[in-house]
Scaffold this motif. Structure first.
Motif, mmCIF file in Angstrom:
data_model
loop_
_atom_site.group_PDB
_atom_site.id
_atom_site.type_symbol
_atom_site.label_atom_id
_atom_site.label_comp_id
_atom_site.label_asym_id
_atom_site.label_seq_id
_atom_site.Cartn_x
_atom_site.Cartn_y
_atom_site.Cartn_z
ATOM 1 N N LEU A 79 0.839 -1.202 0.000
ATOM 2 C CA LEU A 79 0.000 0.000 0.000
ATOM 3 C C LEU A 79 0.880 1.261 0.000
ATOM 4 O O LEU A 79 0.624 2.215 -0.744
ATOM 5 C CB LEU A 79 -0.908 -0.018 1.233
ATOM 6 N N THR A 80 1.919 1.242 0.801
ATOM 7 C CA THR A 80 2.848 2.379 0.842
ATOM 8 C C THR A 80 3.509 2.578 -0.512
ATOM 9 O O THR A 80 3.597 3.700 -1.021
ATOM 10 C CB THR A 80 3.942 2.133 1.910
ATOM 11 N N ARG A 81 3.914 1.487 -1.118
ATOM 12 C CA ARG A 81 4.554 1.550 -2.419
ATOM 13 C C ARG A 81 3.586 2.122 -3.465
ATOM 14 O O ARG A 81 3.950 2.958 -4.282
ATOM 15 C CB ARG A 81 5.011 0.150 -2.840
ATOM 16 N N TYR A 82 2.353 1.651 -3.407
ATOM 17 C CA TYR A 82 1.316 2.113 -4.337
ATOM 18 C C TYR A 82 1.081 3.621 -4.182
ATOM 19 O O TYR A 82 1.080 4.369 -5.158
ATOM 20 C CB TYR A 82 0.026 1.334 -4.067
ATOM 21 N N ARG A 83 0.914 4.067 -2.928
ATOM 22 C CA ARG A 83 0.661 5.494 -2.675
ATOM 23 C C ARG A 83 1.823 6.365 -3.112
ATOM 24 O O ARG A 83 1.654 7.462 -3.614
ATOM 25 C CB ARG A 83 0.451 5.727 -1.175
ATOM 26 N N ARG A 84 3.017 5.879 -2.876
ATOM 27 C CA ARG A 84 4.212 6.649 -3.183
ATOM 28 C C ARG A 84 4.556 6.695 -4.657
ATOM 29 O O ARG A 84 4.904 7.737 -5.196
ATOM 30 C CB ARG A 84 5.407 5.979 -2.505
ATOM 31 N N ASN A 85 4.497 5.519 -5.297
ATOM 32 C CA ASN A 85 5.036 5.388 -6.652
ATOM 33 C C ASN A 85 3.999 5.450 -7.751
ATOM 34 O O ASN A 85 4.307 5.862 -8.850
ATOM 35 C CB ASN A 85 5.803 4.064 -6.800
ATOM 36 N N VAL A 86 2.804 4.991 -7.441
ATOM 37 C CA VAL A 86 1.797 4.867 -8.495
ATOM 38 C C VAL A 86 0.910 6.112 -8.564
ATOM 39 O O VAL A 86 0.517 6.552 -9.631
ATOM 40 C CB VAL A 86 0.935 3.597 -8.286
ATOM 41 N N VAL A 87 0.627 6.692 -7.386
ATOM 42 C CA VAL A 87 -0.353 7.767 -7.305
ATOM 43 C C VAL A 87 0.300 9.120 -7.049
ATOM 44 O O VAL A 87 1.207 9.238 -6.232
ATOM 45 C CB VAL A 87 -1.348 7.466 -6.155
ATOM 46 N N GLY A 88 -0.177 10.138 -7.750
ATOM 47 C CA GLY A 88 0.165 11.526 -7.428
ATOM 48 C C GLY A 88 -1.128 12.258 -7.138
ATOM 49 O O GLY A 88 -2.102 12.114 -7.877
ATOM 50 N N PHE A 89 -1.161 13.002 -6.038
ATOM 51 C CA PHE A 89 -2.385 13.704 -5.620
ATOM 52 C C PHE A 89 -2.269 15.210 -5.827
ATOM 53 O O PHE A 89 -1.226 15.801 -5.539
ATOM 54 C CB PHE A 89 -2.620 13.475 -4.117
#
Ligand code: ADP
Ligand code: ADP
Length: 222
Positions: A79-89
């Motif tokens: 989840l941390t990896r996804y939030r950090r690397n996949v998503v930009g807010f």
């Protein structure tokens, strides 16, 4: 190829005796490189949906896939990896760190990933080449939102999630920010999802999804 797929997605908030069904039954497929607008009135469930897509909150029922991975089943590290690397807010009120200048705000985000874009290039790209040393309080709302866009894209995210990105801006500045998002969508070929209550945004969208009382439906854009 599909980049996000929701199947019978539901989100219910429970606080004491009160249950709020924020998302009742949401289904959609979003494809790589699309510019999708999710349009709905206040309280319709837009932010809730964005938070689920961004891995910021838990799903009550149903499935949400990023490529072939069920976001609901991610462990903490995934989840941390996804939030950090996949998503930009990108948020309505920019959420910049007030004690850091433009350059530092973007640099901090760049340091979260292994292969960021050069900070300078990104600030140039959003039209802030001359503003590196300015602090958020020294910038207009539109300029602050440009910094926020730079901070998101410096990580080269697959998904750029924008929650009412023009909600605090005047009409002209809003158009400039939407044009910037459109340009980023085309140049970097990244998926952009923008939520809004304002239908003037539709001219920028490849596709529009409408949400009302937690129910999503698809509407073609003319
Ligand atoms: P929108 O972004 O379209 O304004 P939201 O997703 O913020 O809609 O809210 C959808 C519904 O869920 C609203 O009725 C809201 O009051 C409720 N809601 C949102 N967040 C929470 C929360 N953390 N706890 C309880 N209810 C919430
Ligand atoms: P990068 O790591 O992105 O290649 P550097 O940290 O080497 O960037 O800095 C490149 C240029 O950016 C420097 O020459 C400087 O002018 C500018 N710069 C670096 N740090 C800051 C800062 N904290 N505030 C403003 N400008 C900075």
């Amino acid at each position: 190829d599909p980049v996000l797929v929701a199947r019978n997605l539901k989100k219910t908030y429970v606080s004491g005796e009160v249950r709020t069904r924020a998302l009742r039954d949401v289904n959609f497929t979003i494809y790589e490189g699309e510019f999708v607008v999710i349009l709905g009135p206040s309280g319709s469930g837009k932010s809730t949906l964005m938070n689920l897509i961004g891995g910021m909150d838990s799903i009550t029922e149903g499935e949400l896939f990023y490529k072939d991975q069920d976001i609901h089943k991610f462990n903490r590290r995934e989840l941390t990896r996804y939030r950090r690397n996949v998503v930009g807010f990108v948020f309505q009120f920019y959420n910049l760190l007030p004690s850091l200048n433009c350059y530092e705000n973007v640099k901090l985000s760049a340091e979260l990933v292994r292969k960021p874009l050069p900070v300078e290039e990104v600030l140039e790209k959003v039209g802030l080449g001359e503003r590196h040393r300015h602090f958020p309080s020294q910038l207009s709302g539109g300029e602050q939102q440009r910094v926020a866009v730079a901070r998101a894209i410096v990580k080269v995210p697959e998904l750029l999630l924008c929650d009412e990105p023009t909600g605090a801006l005047d009409t002209d500045t809003s158009q400039q920010i939407l044009e910037l998002l459109q340009r980023i969508n085309k140049e970097y070929r990244k998926t952009v999802i923008v939520i809004s209550h304002d239908d003037t945004i539709l001219q920028y969208a490849d596709r529009c999804l409408t949400i009302r009382d937690g129910v999503l439906s698809e509407e073609g854009v003319g």
